[in-house]
Design an enzyme around this catalytic site. Sequence first.
Site, PDB file in Angstrom:
ATOM      1  N   ARG A 140       0.834  -1.206   0.000  1.00 29.53           N
ATOM      2  CA  ARG A 140       0.000   0.000   0.000  1.00 29.53           C
ATOM      3  C   ARG A 140       0.866   1.251   0.000  1.00 29.53           C
ATOM      4  NH1 ARG A 140      -5.594   0.252   0.685  1.00 29.53           N
ATOM      5  NH2 ARG A 140      -5.129   2.438   0.461  1.00 29.53           N
TER       6      ARG A 140
ATOM      7  N   LYS B  99       5.682   4.030   4.813  1.00 28.58           N
ATOM      8  CA  LYS B  99       6.384   2.988   4.055  1.00 28.58           C
ATOM      9  C   LYS B  99       7.469   3.593   3.153  1.00 28.58           C
ATOM     10  CE  LYS B  99       2.275  -0.026   3.995  1.00 28.58           C
ATOM     11  NZ  LYS B  99       2.673  -1.307   4.615  1.00 28.58           N
TER      12      LYS B  99
HETATM   13  C1  26V Z   1      -7.199   0.787   9.615  1.00 25.45           C
HETATM   14  C2  26V Z   1      -8.029   1.623   8.974  1.00 25.45           C
HETATM   15  C3  26V Z   1      -8.470   2.778   9.693  1.00 25.45           C
HETATM   16  C4  26V Z   1      -9.473   3.570   9.013  1.00 25.45           C
HETATM   17  C5  26V Z   1      -9.470   3.528   7.543  1.00 25.45           C
HETATM   18  C6  26V Z   1      -9.327   2.206   6.953  1.00 25.45           C
HETATM   19  C7  26V Z   1      -8.410   1.361   7.677  1.00 25.45           C
HETATM   20  C8  26V Z   1      -7.941   0.260   7.067  1.00 25.45           C
HETATM   21  C9  26V Z   1      -7.100  -0.581   7.720  1.00 25.45           C
HETATM   22  C10 26V Z   1      -6.730  -0.314   8.987  1.00 25.45           C
HETATM   23  C11 26V Z   1      -5.842  -1.220   9.695  1.00 25.45           C
HETATM   24  C12 26V Z   1      -4.562  -1.293   9.030  1.00 25.45           C
HETATM   25  C13 26V Z   1      -3.717  -2.250   9.739  1.00 25.45           C
HETATM   26  C14 26V Z   1      -2.863  -3.032   8.810  1.00 25.45           C
HETATM   27  O1  26V Z   1      -3.200  -3.310   7.687  1.00 25.45           O
HETATM   28  N1  26V Z   1      -1.744  -3.413   9.321  1.00 25.45           N
HETATM   29  C15 26V Z   1      -0.797  -4.249   8.607  1.00 25.45           C
HETATM   30  O2  26V Z   1      -1.009  -5.566   9.070  1.00 25.45           O
HETATM   31  C16 26V Z   1      -0.110  -6.488   8.481  1.00 25.45           C
HETATM   32  C17 26V Z   1      -0.499  -7.852   8.975  1.00 25.45           C
HETATM   33  O3  26V Z   1      -0.298  -7.951  10.338  1.00 25.45           O
HETATM   34  C18 26V Z   1       1.311  -6.127   8.841  1.00 25.45           C
HETATM   35  O4  26V Z   1       2.183  -7.026   8.201  1.00 25.45           O
HETATM   36  C19 26V Z   1       1.635  -4.704   8.398  1.00 25.45           C
HETATM   37  O5  26V Z   1       2.906  -4.339   8.850  1.00 25.45           O
HETATM   38  C20 26V Z   1       0.592  -3.760   8.959  1.00 25.45           C
HETATM   39  O6  26V Z   1       0.775  -2.466   8.426  1.00 25.45           O
END
Ligand code: 26V
Length: 751
Positions: free
Chosen positions: A492, A497
């Site tokens: 992403r 990043k």
């Molecule tokens: C949070 C939000 C907040 C509001 C808007 C939409 C949205 C979408 C996703 C998230 C959570 C993001 C968390 C995430 O994707 N973390 C990733 O998780 C991976 C699996 O554990 C990890 O390898 C990545 O380092 C981490 O960034």
Amino acid sequence: MNIEEKLTVKLGKPIASASDEEIYIALNSIVKEQIAARELTGGNKKLYYISAEFLTGRQLGRNLVNLQIFHEVLALLRKYGKDLKDVEEYEPEPSLGNGGLGRLAACFMDSIASLNLNGDGVGLRYHFGLFKQEFRNHCQYEVPDRWISENSFVTKTDVSFPVQFGNRTVHSRMYDLDVIGFEKGHSKLHLFDLDTIDESIVKDGINFDKKDIDKNLTLFLYPDDSDKDGQLLRIYQQYFMVSNAAQLIIKEQKDLGHDLHHLADHVAVQINDTHPSLIIPELIRLLIQEGFSFREAADIVTGVCGYTNHTILAEALEKWPMSYLNEVVPHLMPIIGGLDYAAVCAHHDNHELNIIDREGKVHMARMDMHYSHSINGVAALHTSILQHQELRPFYEIKPERFNNKTNGITFRRWLMHSNPELTKYIIDMIGTNWMNNPSELERIMYFHNDENTLNDIAEIKHTKKQQAAHYLKEKEGVIVDPDSIFSIQVKRMHEYKRQQMNALYIIFEYLRIKSGIYPAAPVTIIFGGKAAPAYTMAKNVIHLILCLQELINNDPEVSKYLRVVMLQNYNVSKAEVIIPAADISEQISLASKEASGTGNMKFMLNGAVTLGTNDGANVEIRDLVGWENIYTFGRSSDDVINLYNTNGYHAIDYYNRSESIRRCVDFITSPELLRIGNEEMLKSLQDNLKHKDWFMTLLDLEDYCNVKETVYFDYLNRPKWTRMMLVNIARSGFFSSDRTIREYNRDIWHL
Ligand code: 26V
């Protein structure tokens, strides 16, 4: 009947005269029959893995691998002049995820099934997924990504639950995706939807009436939440997901005749980040309806739930205004209030522990932490930062709940399916035991000084680079040279990043070539990734990269040494082509910010060498391969955390102090780039880098440029480089998601 006969019967004509699409449909049907013949995994206790995202990727290939007929089908089609890859292209890829979190959930489902564990996934069936990324005028545009089709592997069921929103009720529909394991095991991914969704309300890109919940609820993953209606829609989605999950759990437990008093002996719920957090009050509400007291219900639910944190970025830790929750789920409010009260009473001295803060916002992660028996991070460094920084107040009161579960990836997709050439070679070296016991990959270390083996591994890498080059030419219309170094950053788009640091490096190299200094070897830098539609800075970085691509690839003097590619609509299928082709895996996040990363593991498994910061799981990669087999650079997470705490970083000082940084940053608005790009976007990116740079790009830039020169130099030392490749493959067994899931089960689920 063997596969050849089956396929011929299904097709009703000789394989040679069937189209790729006909073969896809026939194989799909054969696979579905074989899946149906396999019993579902059972057991006394069942896991429900609840997640807003499941980035499953295409299913045909994974099913062939897990049914152990992949190689047979590959060879069969080849016999008739067909390529299985072309056939697989007919399956639309569901974009039911955003990035690592969703792909992790998909890898976990594969491992849960393969380890024959009793566990299902629960999520939503978004009609248009996240969105499809298109490039026009060197910019990202978002359009709906329609993936639902007649021949998909997702099937409709008769299961439905009533879901209450305020004073009205909707009725869900459950769809199922069968997740079969490797050799054995069969789980389900349950995806909930509404029959009343109206895809035609989406107009001009990805816009639609946010208020019309009956029609829009499951149109998109993460619909725009920049206004109140958007945020309400997110809450509607989240509640819809968990209410269905909770009702499914209670129904299945009752059907099995289990006493709900002992729910925690029969059910484990894993909350994948905060999107499913409302499962806690919803389960409590259902238990109260069954006659339990509030206190009893809360204790039972705490015993059932585990919470996984996937990020320390403050903006990703969800908080919803109480008034919004009150609008969507008023029936949960007394419960959330009660949960807050009970938590506050126990820990009245520290307001950072309150679920409902002084501004009336409900902190989902805090609710998770108070009412889950397990709290885990996703890599050792990440868990440690949670304990000692971000979630410290919780760690102080409940240290026993915290545990680390370093992420993993399924080798079935990320090696066996995406790199059959390397898979076969590993089998020739050490047999097949590693498939069920990935730490045995270590046995290829026996060959680490064998010249022939090292040459063969280099040859396989070259084949994968040729395949990727062919794919890029056919699908993206870009020409790359498989003999150049492939340095790849796919993930992403986010400032933390630091794709912008890679872009600044490209400028650095461009200016050097222009001044007559050439890199040790020709390099191709490949990016891929989507930016959130409202994330201006991430879109500006895409813009810069696309402008650089145009400038550099069309400059005959420079393109001999340097090429830039930004893949359009990077997704799982593209990852499967591009990752096996990488020489260098770019993992350059600002230390402390990447929770784990999982792309880093996929690259390593396929023999790329990591160029990364000491962040997330890179740290564990370094520990496994040793300093000699990885390139690290940049400030440590401790330093970075300290800079934040002391307001100690000022980008402009770095800009002023270094001539080389200044030239790179200035070039963003050079006449060369302004001729191609949009002045406002480029200027805004440049200003941000000079005056804000929240994720400290300039802090590590010089270090990064320097280490890249070393990497290219080492690449030319073929014996050294190919040995590094082999060591990386050999030591990647730890990152199998089978290992991760065994740990979840051992420490948290106890299935
Ligand atoms: C949070 C939000 C907040 C509001 C808007 C939409 C949205 C979408 C996703 C998230 C959570 C993001 C968390 C995430 O994707 N973390 C990733 O998780 C991976 C699996 O554990 C990890 O390898 C990545 O380092 C981490 O960034």
